[in-house]
Design a protein around this motif. Sequence first.
Motif, PDB file in Angstrom:
ATOM      1  N   ALA A 201       0.826  -1.202   0.000  1.00 62.24           N
ATOM      2  CA  ALA A 201       0.000   0.000   0.000  1.00 62.24           C
ATOM      3  C   ALA A 201       0.864   1.258   0.000  1.00 62.24           C
ATOM      4  O   ALA A 201       0.496   2.275  -0.596  1.00 62.24           O
ATOM      5  N   THR A 202       2.013   1.186   0.664  1.00 68.42           N
ATOM      6  CA  THR A 202       2.927   2.335   0.677  1.00 68.42           C
ATOM      7  C   THR A 202       3.476   2.587  -0.718  1.00 68.42           C
ATOM      8  O   THR A 202       3.587   3.738  -1.161  1.00 68.42           O
ATOM      9  N   LEU A 203       3.821   1.514  -1.423  1.00 69.89           N
ATOM     10  CA  LEU A 203       4.264   1.655  -2.811  1.00 69.89           C
ATOM     11  C   LEU A 203       3.149   2.223  -3.686  1.00 69.89           C
ATOM     12  O   LEU A 203       3.392   3.085  -4.543  1.00 69.89           O
ATOM     13  N   MET A 204       1.922   1.759  -3.450  1.00 70.72           N
ATOM     14  CA  MET A 204       0.770   2.253  -4.211  1.00 70.72           C
ATOM     15  C   MET A 204       0.570   3.754  -4.000  1.00 70.72           C
ATOM     16  O   MET A 204       0.086   4.449  -4.893  1.00 70.72           O
ATOM     17  N   ARG A 205       0.944   4.243  -2.819  1.00 67.08           N
ATOM     18  CA  ARG A 205       0.788   5.666  -2.534  1.00 67.08           C
ATOM     19  C   ARG A 205       1.982   6.485  -3.019  1.00 67.08           C
ATOM     20  O   ARG A 205       1.827   7.503  -3.702  1.00 67.08           O
ATOM     21  N   ASP A 206       3.183   6.043  -2.662  1.00 62.32           N
ATOM     22  CA  ASP A 206       4.367   6.889  -2.878  1.00 62.32           C
ATOM     23  C   ASP A 206       4.851   6.917  -4.320  1.00 62.32           C
ATOM     24  O   ASP A 206       5.369   7.947  -4.770  1.00 62.32           O
ATOM     25  N   VAL A 207       4.719   5.814  -5.040  1.00 65.37           N
ATOM     26  CA  VAL A 207       5.162   5.822  -6.434  1.00 65.37           C
ATOM     27  C   VAL A 207       4.281   6.733  -7.287  1.00 65.37           C
ATOM     28  O   VAL A 207       4.801   7.617  -7.982  1.00 65.37           O
ATOM     29  N   PRO A 208       2.939   6.593  -7.252  1.00 66.71           N
ATOM     30  CA  PRO A 208       2.115   7.537  -8.017  1.00 66.71           C
ATOM     31  C   PRO A 208       2.285   8.978  -7.536  1.00 66.71           C
ATOM     32  O   PRO A 208       2.243   9.908  -8.351  1.00 66.71           O
ATOM     33  N   PHE A 209       2.466   9.163  -6.227  1.00 66.12           N
ATOM     34  CA  PHE A 209       2.673  10.520  -5.715  1.00 66.12           C
ATOM     35  C   PHE A 209       3.892  11.153  -6.373  1.00 66.12           C
ATOM     36  O   PHE A 209       3.842  12.293  -6.844  1.00 66.12           O
ATOM     37  N   SER A 210       5.002  10.416  -6.400  1.00 65.07           N
ATOM     38  CA  SER A 210       6.225  10.958  -6.982  1.00 65.07           C
ATOM     39  C   SER A 210       6.099  11.139  -8.485  1.00 65.07           C
ATOM     40  O   SER A 210       6.661  12.092  -9.047  1.00 65.07           O
ATOM     41  N   ILE A 211       5.354  10.249  -9.141  1.00 64.63           N
ATOM     42  CA  ILE A 211       5.142  10.373 -10.583  1.00 64.63           C
ATOM     43  C   ILE A 211       4.379  11.660 -10.905  1.00 64.63           C
ATOM     44  O   ILE A 211       4.645  12.332 -11.906  1.00 64.63           O
ATOM     45  N   VAL A 212       3.422  12.022 -10.042  1.00 67.03           N
ATOM     46  CA  VAL A 212       2.649  13.245 -10.243  1.00 67.03           C
ATOM     47  C   VAL A 212       3.424  14.467  -9.765  1.00 67.03           C
ATOM     48  O   VAL A 212       3.509  15.489 -10.464  1.00 67.03           O
ATOM     49  N   TYR A 213       4.012  14.354  -8.569  1.00 64.24           N
ATOM     50  CA  TYR A 213       4.601  15.525  -7.929  1.00 64.24           C
ATOM     51  C   TYR A 213       5.802  16.099  -8.676  1.00 64.24           C
ATOM     52  O   TYR A 213       5.835  17.295  -8.992  1.00 64.24           O
ATOM     53  N   PHE A 214       6.816  15.281  -8.934  1.00 63.14           N
ATOM     54  CA  PHE A 214       8.065  15.817  -9.464  1.00 63.14           C
ATOM     55  C   PHE A 214       7.927  16.452 -10.851  1.00 63.14           C
ATOM     56  O   PHE A 214       8.437  17.556 -11.074  1.00 63.14           O
ATOM     57  N   PRO A 215       7.247  15.804 -11.804  1.00 61.50           N
ATOM     58  CA  PRO A 215       7.065  16.489 -13.100  1.00 61.50           C
ATOM     59  C   PRO A 215       6.230  17.757 -12.979  1.00 61.50           C
ATOM     60  O   PRO A 215       6.530  18.765 -13.628  1.00 61.50           O
ATOM     61  N   LEU A 216       5.176  17.705 -12.141  1.00 61.83           N
ATOM     62  CA  LEU A 216       4.322  18.877 -11.971  1.00 61.83           C
ATOM     63  C   LEU A 216       5.104  20.021 -11.346  1.00 61.83           C
ATOM     64  O   LEU A 216       5.006  21.170 -11.782  1.00 61.83           O
ATOM     65  N   PHE A 217       5.900  19.699 -10.326  1.00 70.76           N
ATOM     66  CA  PHE A 217       6.714  20.741  -9.705  1.00 70.76           C
ATOM     67  C   PHE A 217       7.708  21.332 -10.700  1.00 70.76           C
ATOM     68  O   PHE A 217       7.880  22.556 -10.777  1.00 70.76           O
ATOM     69  N   ALA A 218       8.392  20.462 -11.444  1.00 69.78           N
ATOM     70  CA  ALA A 218       9.404  20.937 -12.393  1.00 69.78           C
ATOM     71  C   ALA A 218       8.798  21.901 -13.407  1.00 69.78           C
ATOM     72  O   ALA A 218       9.389  22.937 -13.743  1.00 69.78           O
ATOM     73  N   ASN A 219       7.602  21.581 -13.890  1.00 64.68           N
ATOM     74  CA  ASN A 219       6.973  22.431 -14.901  1.00 64.68           C
ATOM     75  C   ASN A 219       6.392  23.712 -14.301  1.00 64.68           C
ATOM     76  O   ASN A 219       6.451  24.775 -14.928  1.00 64.68           O
ATOM     77  N   LEU A 220       5.839  23.622 -13.094  1.00 63.59           N
ATOM     78  CA  LEU A 220       5.351  24.830 -12.428  1.00 63.59           C
ATOM     79  C   LEU A 220       6.519  25.758 -12.079  1.00 63.59           C
ATOM     80  O   LEU A 220       6.435  26.969 -12.247  1.00 63.59           O
ATOM     81  N   ASN A 221       7.602  25.160 -11.606  1.00 59.84           N
ATOM     82  CA  ASN A 221       8.774  25.947 -11.226  1.00 59.84           C
ATOM     83  C   ASN A 221       9.401  26.623 -12.439  1.00 59.84           C
ATOM     84  O   ASN A 221       9.918  27.739 -12.355  1.00 59.84           O
ATOM     85  N   ARG A 222       9.323  25.948 -13.588  1.00 55.86           N
ATOM     86  CA  ARG A 222       9.888  26.496 -14.822  1.00 55.86           C
ATOM     87  C   ARG A 222       9.161  27.776 -15.250  1.00 55.86           C
ATOM     88  O   ARG A 222       9.749  28.672 -15.857  1.00 55.86           O
ATOM     89  N   LEU A 223       7.879  27.860 -14.894  1.00 54.57           N
ATOM     90  CA  LEU A 223       7.097  29.049 -15.264  1.00 54.57           C
ATOM     91  C   LEU A 223       7.586  30.300 -14.541  1.00 54.57           C
ATOM     92  O   LEU A 223       7.351  31.416 -15.007  1.00 54.57           O
ATOM     93  N   GLY A 224       8.251  30.117 -13.413  1.00 57.25           N
ATOM     94  CA  GLY A 224       8.717  31.265 -12.646  1.00 57.25           C
ATOM     95  C   GLY A 224      10.123  31.714 -12.977  1.00 57.25           C
ATOM     96  O   GLY A 224      10.629  32.673 -12.375  1.00 57.25           O
ATOM     97  N   LYS A 225      10.769  31.063 -13.928  1.00 56.16           N
ATOM     98  CA  LYS A 225      12.131  31.444 -14.298  1.00 56.16           C
ATOM     99  C   LYS A 225      12.126  32.694 -15.168  1.00 56.16           C
ATOM    100  O   LYS A 225      11.426  32.738 -16.189  1.00 56.16           O
ATOM    101  N   PRO A 226      12.906  33.719 -14.804  1.00 59.19           N
ATOM    102  CA  PRO A 226      12.992  34.923 -15.641  1.00 59.19           C
ATOM    103  C   PRO A 226      13.516  34.609 -17.034  1.00 59.19           C
ATOM    104  O   PRO A 226      13.121  35.234 -18.015  1.00 59.19           O
ATOM    105  N   SER A 227      14.422  33.631 -17.107  1.00 61.53           N
ATOM    106  CA  SER A 227      14.971  33.196 -18.393  1.00 61.53           C
ATOM    107  C   SER A 227      15.398  31.745 -18.239  1.00 61.53           C
ATOM    108  O   SER A 227      15.564  31.254 -17.109  1.00 61.53           O
ATOM    109  N   PRO A 228      15.589  31.022 -19.347  1.00 60.89           N
ATOM    110  CA  PRO A 228      15.975  29.608 -19.253  1.00 60.89           C
ATOM    111  C   PRO A 228      17.270  29.380 -18.475  1.00 60.89           C
ATOM    112  O   PRO A 228      17.465  28.312 -17.896  1.00 60.89           O
ATOM    113  N   GLU A 229      18.154  30.378 -18.460  1.00 58.68           N
ATOM    114  CA  GLU A 229      19.441  30.215 -17.783  1.00 58.68           C
ATOM    115  C   GLU A 229      19.381  30.526 -16.294  1.00 58.68           C
ATOM    116  O   GLU A 229      20.269  30.150 -15.530  1.00 58.68           O
TER     117      GLU A 229
END
Length: 334
Positions: A201-229
């Motif tokens: 059950a822990t795997l059922m929770r944490d693996v999908p959580f990380s699959i959703v969280y990390f890509p979503l965070f990376a893309n949301l965080n990218r929106l706040g960059k003044p420039s790609p560099e």
Amino acid sequence: MSQQQISLPAKLINGGIAGIVGVTCVFPIDLAKTRLQNQRQGHQVYKSMMDCLVKTVRSEGYFGMYRGAAVNLTLVTPEKAIKLAANDFFRHHLANTGKGLTVFKEMMAGCGAGMCQVIVTTPMEMLKIQLQDAGRLVAQHQKPVMMSSTKLVTTTNTMLSRSYNSGMVVSAPPRAVSATQIAKELLQTKGIQGLYRGLGATLMRDVPFSIVYFPLFANLNRLGKPSPEESSPFYWAFLAGCGAGSTAAVAVNPCDVVKTRLQSLNKGTSEEAYKGVGDCISKIMQKEGPSAFLKGAGCRALVIAPLFGIAQVMYFIGVGEYILDNSPLSLLSA
């Protein structure tokens, strides 16, 4: 450049500090989440998160909200360190030279991070849940009586169960137990697998959580960059962590309910035991309906949002890098 390389010691320090700070801030809400998720129809002690926290303070004192915090603070450092460092490690090795990651590769990196962290997460959650849920069991077995908070705290402490057979029902256990005592007895009676109850059950929770969280965070965080560099501002990293964390937390809440139920060794009045993930899901659906899988969802979102917001701020500020660069530990990154 050397700064582009992954400094594992720095990532571990960042993750550890972030975990300690975050858990300290949100642990009372996490306690409310556990107690709400373990409630059954007809035996509800708490009406909402605030009702749970108010009743906890009244019956167990302020520090009653931090029951189980010691084990969480002890193990959250390696747990968060593994999660963040593993994701960074997988992203680094999945990235094409000079190119960014595709969403699929970001999800694969998150999946790898989720699978790595359960090594620590499962026993940590197992021990924490026993201590967090003790107050609910006490409240369910006792009628409200007028007494001082000191007496109520003493009564609560004496109601922790020593019966670890999942089919047994708690009545009036003889004495209090600590996380160390629970771990020792589980190891003696059931071996290492006793601490890894609910691993699936822990795997059922944490693996999908990380699959959703990390890509979503990376893309949301990218929106706040003044420039790609350039990097995004720290406040944007915090907001991106909060947004991605709360979204992922609510998405996997049904799995968290199942995990909490399976890992709860002590049962209250008329509370059934579960043989496994499938049996747990089936019984919850039959007796409580689909809405039971959303129990504690609001609490979990409130826990995860600031927890990962703080984590990402610590991670991107580079506290670990600063410590390593200004101490003898700098030899580790050489």
